[in-house]
Design an enzyme around this catalytic site. Structure first.
Site, PDB file in Angstrom:
ATOM      1  N   SER A  17       0.800  -1.228   0.000  1.00  0.00           N
ATOM      2  CA  SER A  17       0.000   0.000   0.000  1.00  0.00           C
ATOM      3  C   SER A  17       0.834   1.280   0.000  1.00  0.00           C
ATOM      4  O   SER A  17       0.490   2.223  -0.727  1.00  0.00           O
ATOM      5  CB  SER A  17      -0.966  -0.004   1.190  1.00  0.00           C
ATOM      6  OG  SER A  17      -1.918  -1.026   1.016  1.00  0.00           O
ATOM      7  N   LYS A  66      -9.313  -6.346  10.200  1.00  0.00           N
ATOM      8  CA  LYS A  66     -10.461  -5.880   9.410  1.00  0.00           C
ATOM      9  C   LYS A  66     -11.766  -5.929  10.205  1.00  0.00           C
ATOM     10  O   LYS A  66     -12.676  -5.128   9.952  1.00  0.00           O
ATOM     11  CB  LYS A  66     -10.577  -6.691   8.118  1.00  0.00           C
ATOM     12  CG  LYS A  66      -9.445  -6.387   7.133  1.00  0.00           C
ATOM     13  CD  LYS A  66      -9.630  -7.101   5.815  1.00  0.00           C
ATOM     14  CE  LYS A  66      -8.548  -6.671   4.833  1.00  0.00           C
ATOM     15  NZ  LYS A  66      -8.782  -7.156   3.486  1.00  0.00           N
ATOM     16  N   ASP A 102     -12.683  -3.744  -1.702  1.00  0.00           N
ATOM     17  CA  ASP A 102     -12.156  -4.912  -2.422  1.00  0.00           C
ATOM     18  C   ASP A 102     -13.061  -5.337  -3.578  1.00  0.00           C
ATOM     19  O   ASP A 102     -12.594  -5.612  -4.685  1.00  0.00           O
ATOM     20  CB  ASP A 102     -11.977  -6.104  -1.464  1.00  0.00           C
ATOM     21  CG  ASP A 102     -10.715  -5.986  -0.635  1.00  0.00           C
ATOM     22  OD1 ASP A 102      -9.820  -5.205  -1.011  1.00  0.00           O
ATOM     23  OD2 ASP A 102     -10.626  -6.676   0.400  1.00  0.00           O
ATOM     24  N   ALA A 131     -12.879 -12.279   1.079  1.00  0.00           N
ATOM     25  CA  ALA A 131     -12.801 -11.691  -0.262  1.00  0.00           C
ATOM     26  C   ALA A 131     -14.111 -11.920  -1.016  1.00  0.00           C
ATOM     27  O   ALA A 131     -14.607 -11.020  -1.705  1.00  0.00           O
ATOM     28  CB  ALA A 131     -11.623 -12.287  -1.026  1.00  0.00           C
ATOM     29  N   ASN A 151     -17.753 -23.795  -1.957  1.00  0.00           N
ATOM     30  CA  ASN A 151     -16.758 -23.779  -0.870  1.00  0.00           C
ATOM     31  C   ASN A 151     -16.567 -25.156  -0.279  1.00  0.00           C
ATOM     32  O   ASN A 151     -17.465 -25.992  -0.310  1.00  0.00           O
ATOM     33  CB  ASN A 151     -17.210 -22.802   0.224  1.00  0.00           C
ATOM     34  CG  ASN A 151     -16.078 -22.425   1.149  1.00  0.00           C
ATOM     35  OD1 ASN A 151     -14.960 -22.192   0.693  1.00  0.00           O
ATOM     36  ND2 ASN A 151     -16.324 -22.385   2.447  1.00  0.00           N
ATOM     37  N   TYR A 221      -2.200 -12.423  -5.775  1.00  0.00           N
ATOM     38  CA  TYR A 221      -1.387 -11.719  -6.763  1.00  0.00           C
ATOM     39  C   TYR A 221       0.098 -11.939  -6.462  1.00  0.00           C
ATOM     40  O   TYR A 221       0.473 -12.308  -5.352  1.00  0.00           O
ATOM     41  CB  TYR A 221      -1.704 -10.212  -6.782  1.00  0.00           C
ATOM     42  CG  TYR A 221      -1.602  -9.565  -5.428  1.00  0.00           C
ATOM     43  CD1 TYR A 221      -2.714  -9.475  -4.613  1.00  0.00           C
ATOM     44  CD2 TYR A 221      -0.385  -9.063  -4.950  1.00  0.00           C
ATOM     45  CE1 TYR A 221      -2.631  -8.902  -3.354  1.00  0.00           C
ATOM     46  CE2 TYR A 221      -0.295  -8.484  -3.703  1.00  0.00           C
ATOM     47  CZ  TYR A 221      -1.421  -8.410  -2.902  1.00  0.00           C
ATOM     48  OH  TYR A 221      -1.334  -7.862  -1.654  1.00  0.00           O
TER      49      TYR A 221
HETATM   50  P1  NDP Z   1     -10.251 -16.196   3.956  1.00  0.00           P
HETATM   51  O1  NDP Z   1      -9.251 -16.796   4.882  1.00  0.00           O
HETATM   52  O2  NDP Z   1     -11.287 -15.292   4.494  1.00  0.00           O
HETATM   53  O3  NDP Z   1     -11.019 -17.381   3.187  1.00  0.00           O
HETATM   54  C1  NDP Z   1     -10.282 -18.444   2.627  1.00  0.00           C
HETATM   55  C2  NDP Z   1     -11.204 -19.297   1.746  1.00  0.00           C
HETATM   56  O4  NDP Z   1     -10.383 -20.225   1.047  1.00  0.00           O
HETATM   57  C3  NDP Z   1     -12.236 -20.132   2.508  1.00  0.00           C
HETATM   58  O5  NDP Z   1     -13.420 -20.177   1.756  1.00  0.00           O
HETATM   59  C4  NDP Z   1     -11.566 -21.504   2.592  1.00  0.00           C
HETATM   60  O6  NDP Z   1     -12.486 -22.567   2.668  1.00  0.00           O
HETATM   61  C5  NDP Z   1     -10.872 -21.550   1.247  1.00  0.00           C
HETATM   62  N1  NDP Z   1      -9.705 -22.457   1.186  1.00  0.00           N
HETATM   63  C6  NDP Z   1      -8.519 -22.333   1.817  1.00  0.00           C
HETATM   64  N2  NDP Z   1      -7.674 -23.307   1.445  1.00  0.00           N
HETATM   65  C7  NDP Z   1      -8.350 -24.086   0.558  1.00  0.00           C
HETATM   66  C8  NDP Z   1      -8.020 -25.249  -0.195  1.00  0.00           C
HETATM   67  N3  NDP Z   1      -6.813 -25.826  -0.090  1.00  0.00           N
HETATM   68  N4  NDP Z   1      -8.953 -25.769  -1.009  1.00  0.00           N
HETATM   69  C9  NDP Z   1     -10.178 -25.192  -1.141  1.00  0.00           C
HETATM   70  N5  NDP Z   1     -10.557 -24.085  -0.447  1.00  0.00           N
HETATM   71  C10 NDP Z   1      -9.642 -23.544   0.385  1.00  0.00           C
HETATM   72  O7  NDP Z   1      -9.376 -15.489   2.813  1.00  0.00           O
HETATM   73  P2  NDP Z   1      -9.777 -14.185   1.959  1.00  0.00           P
HETATM   74  O8  NDP Z   1     -11.162 -14.367   1.468  1.00  0.00           O
HETATM   75  O9  NDP Z   1      -9.415 -12.971   2.705  1.00  0.00           O
HETATM   76  O10 NDP Z   1      -8.716 -14.275   0.734  1.00  0.00           O
HETATM   77  C11 NDP Z   1      -8.910 -15.195  -0.314  1.00  0.00           C
HETATM   78  C12 NDP Z   1      -7.911 -14.923  -1.427  1.00  0.00           C
HETATM   79  O11 NDP Z   1      -8.143 -13.651  -1.999  1.00  0.00           O
HETATM   80  C13 NDP Z   1      -6.444 -14.945  -0.977  1.00  0.00           C
HETATM   81  O12 NDP Z   1      -5.670 -15.564  -1.971  1.00  0.00           O
HETATM   82  C14 NDP Z   1      -6.104 -13.472  -0.893  1.00  0.00           C
HETATM   83  O13 NDP Z   1      -4.725 -13.226  -1.099  1.00  0.00           O
HETATM   84  C15 NDP Z   1      -6.934 -12.913  -2.040  1.00  0.00           C
HETATM   85  N6  NDP Z   1      -7.248 -11.485  -1.890  1.00  0.00           N
HETATM   86  C16 NDP Z   1      -6.804 -10.635  -2.870  1.00  0.00           C
HETATM   87  C17 NDP Z   1      -7.057  -9.282  -2.784  1.00  0.00           C
HETATM   88  C18 NDP Z   1      -6.537  -8.381  -3.868  1.00  0.00           C
HETATM   89  O14 NDP Z   1      -6.605  -7.150  -3.692  1.00  0.00           O
HETATM   90  N7  NDP Z   1      -6.097  -8.914  -4.992  1.00  0.00           N
HETATM   91  C19 NDP Z   1      -7.818  -8.715  -1.661  1.00  0.00           C
HETATM   92  C20 NDP Z   1      -8.293  -9.694  -0.713  1.00  0.00           C
HETATM   93  C21 NDP Z   1      -7.992 -11.028  -0.834  1.00  0.00           C
HETATM   94  P3  NDP Z   1     -13.159 -23.003   4.077  1.00  0.00           P
HETATM   95  O15 NDP Z   1     -14.218 -21.990   4.383  1.00  0.00           O
HETATM   96  O16 NDP Z   1     -13.714 -24.342   3.794  1.00  0.00           O
HETATM   97  O17 NDP Z   1     -12.029 -23.017   5.084  1.00  0.00           O
END
Ligand code: NDP
Length: 277
Positions: A17, A66, A102, A131, A151, A221
């Site tokens: 940032s 957050k 986002d 996200a 999911n 990313y």
């Molecule tokens: P969260 O921790 O809130 O959620 C993670 C999600 O991923 C859950 O639904 C989880 O499932 C699932 N998950 C994790 N590991 C696995 C796996 N091996 N197989 C299948 N599902 C899996 O993370 P966020 O929502 O904050 O972030 C998600 C992605 O988005 C990240 O890669 C993050 O870097 C990216 N992001 C990018 C941004 C940008 O500006 N480009 C901004 C915000 C996020 P379960 O519920 O079953 O545990």
């Protein structure tokens, strides 16, 4: 006088940032200073109080604060309410305005930067975390034909689909399902909003989810060709993207909200892009 902004998190060293907002300030001629603020776990409110007392005008918020920022805000925008998370705050006297940019950043990247309309298209979102929560309403506002949230933990996908049905103003069909329910369905836009790529894992998604001409969008990313993007490539998808544009666009939304001028994002996107190879 130079106006002060910061990104707060723990850890914070990795944050892009300051680089992004300093570049935005240069291209728009805004006189701001933007720094990183490492707050101790459990010390969010005290750290923000101190920053405001020293004249701070606004902040970005990253993990793990957050949710703390939701509680700290006096005025929570609908985007932050739906996401259940805040990623930008603006301070004005006793008021703390809070937003989550986002989702709007993601949609702007897809529609404006990548030239991919969502209107009337079939959308699949993998993952039901923060996200996805943030992205849902902005995606629905683009009037896609349908949105399916898949999911690993089925109940989270279903709860999020229900929440979206309650909040959306258009009547877009939104469903929550598990990976096993995907069958041979295919989609025009497939978003990987799981965190699987952060540990080089692939969500259990069949290769058949990509319709002809689909966009495969990885929200993570800077990781190059992730297992999800590799799968898409193997399926013959040529339109691949990662979340660098989303990162830049959500930052630009915050910058415009703070400063009243929207910066061009192309320079920052080019600077931060890691080739998808
Ligand atoms: P969260 O921790 O809130 O959620 C993670 C999600 O991923 C859950 O639904 C989880 O499932 C699932 N998950 C994790 N590991 C696995 C796996 N091996 N197989 C299948 N599902 C899996 O993370 P966020 O929502 O904050 O972030 C998600 C992605 O988005 C990240 O890669 C993050 O870097 C990216 N992001 C990018 C941004 C940008 O500006 N480009 C901004 C915000 C996020 P379960 O519920 O079953 O545990």
């Amino acid at each position: 006088m130079t106006d002060r902004y910061a990104v707060i998190g723990n850890p914070i060293e990795q944050s892009k940032s300051p680089l992004i907002h300093t570049a935005f300030a240069q291209v728009t001629g805004q006189d701001i200073e933007y720094t990183k603020l490492l707050a101790p776990l459990g010390g969010f409110a005290q750290a923000v109080d101190a920053f405001r007392a020293a004249g701070g005008r606004g902040m970005n918020v990253t993990a793990p604060f957050k949710l703390d920022a939701c509680a700290y805000a006096t005025d929570l925008a609908p985007s932050a309410q739906m996401a259940g998370a805040v990623n930008a705050m603006k301070f004005d006297g006793d008021k703390v305005y809070a937003e989550n940019f986002d989702g709007v950043g993601l949609v702007r990247d897809v529609v404006t930067n990548l030239g991919c309309s969502l209107r009337g298209r079939r959308v699949l979102i993998l993952g039901a975390g923060g996200a996805t929560r943030g992205a849902l309403l902005p995606i629905l506002a683009q009037a896609p034909a349908e949105v399916l949230i898949v999911n690993r933990t089925l109940a989270k996908a279903q709860a999020l689909a229900e929440l979206a049905r309650q909040h959306q103003t258009d009547a877009v069909p939104v469903r929550g399902a598990g990976y096993a329910d995907l069958g041979t369905q295919s989609f025009d836009l497939v978003f990987n909003a799981t965190s699987a790529s952060l540990s080089a894992e692939l969500p259990p998604v069949p290769v058949s989810v990509f319709a002809q001409g689909a966009l495969a969008y990885e929200l993570a990313y800077g990781k190059g060709l992730t297992p999800f993007l590799k799968l898409a490539q193997q399926a013959g998808v040529t339109h691949l993207a990662d979340g660098v544009g989303m990162l830049a666009e959500q930052a630009a939304e915050a910058f415009a909200w703070w400063r009243g001028v929207r910066p061009d994002t192309q320079g920052v996107i080019q600077q931060l892009t890691v080739p998808l190879v």
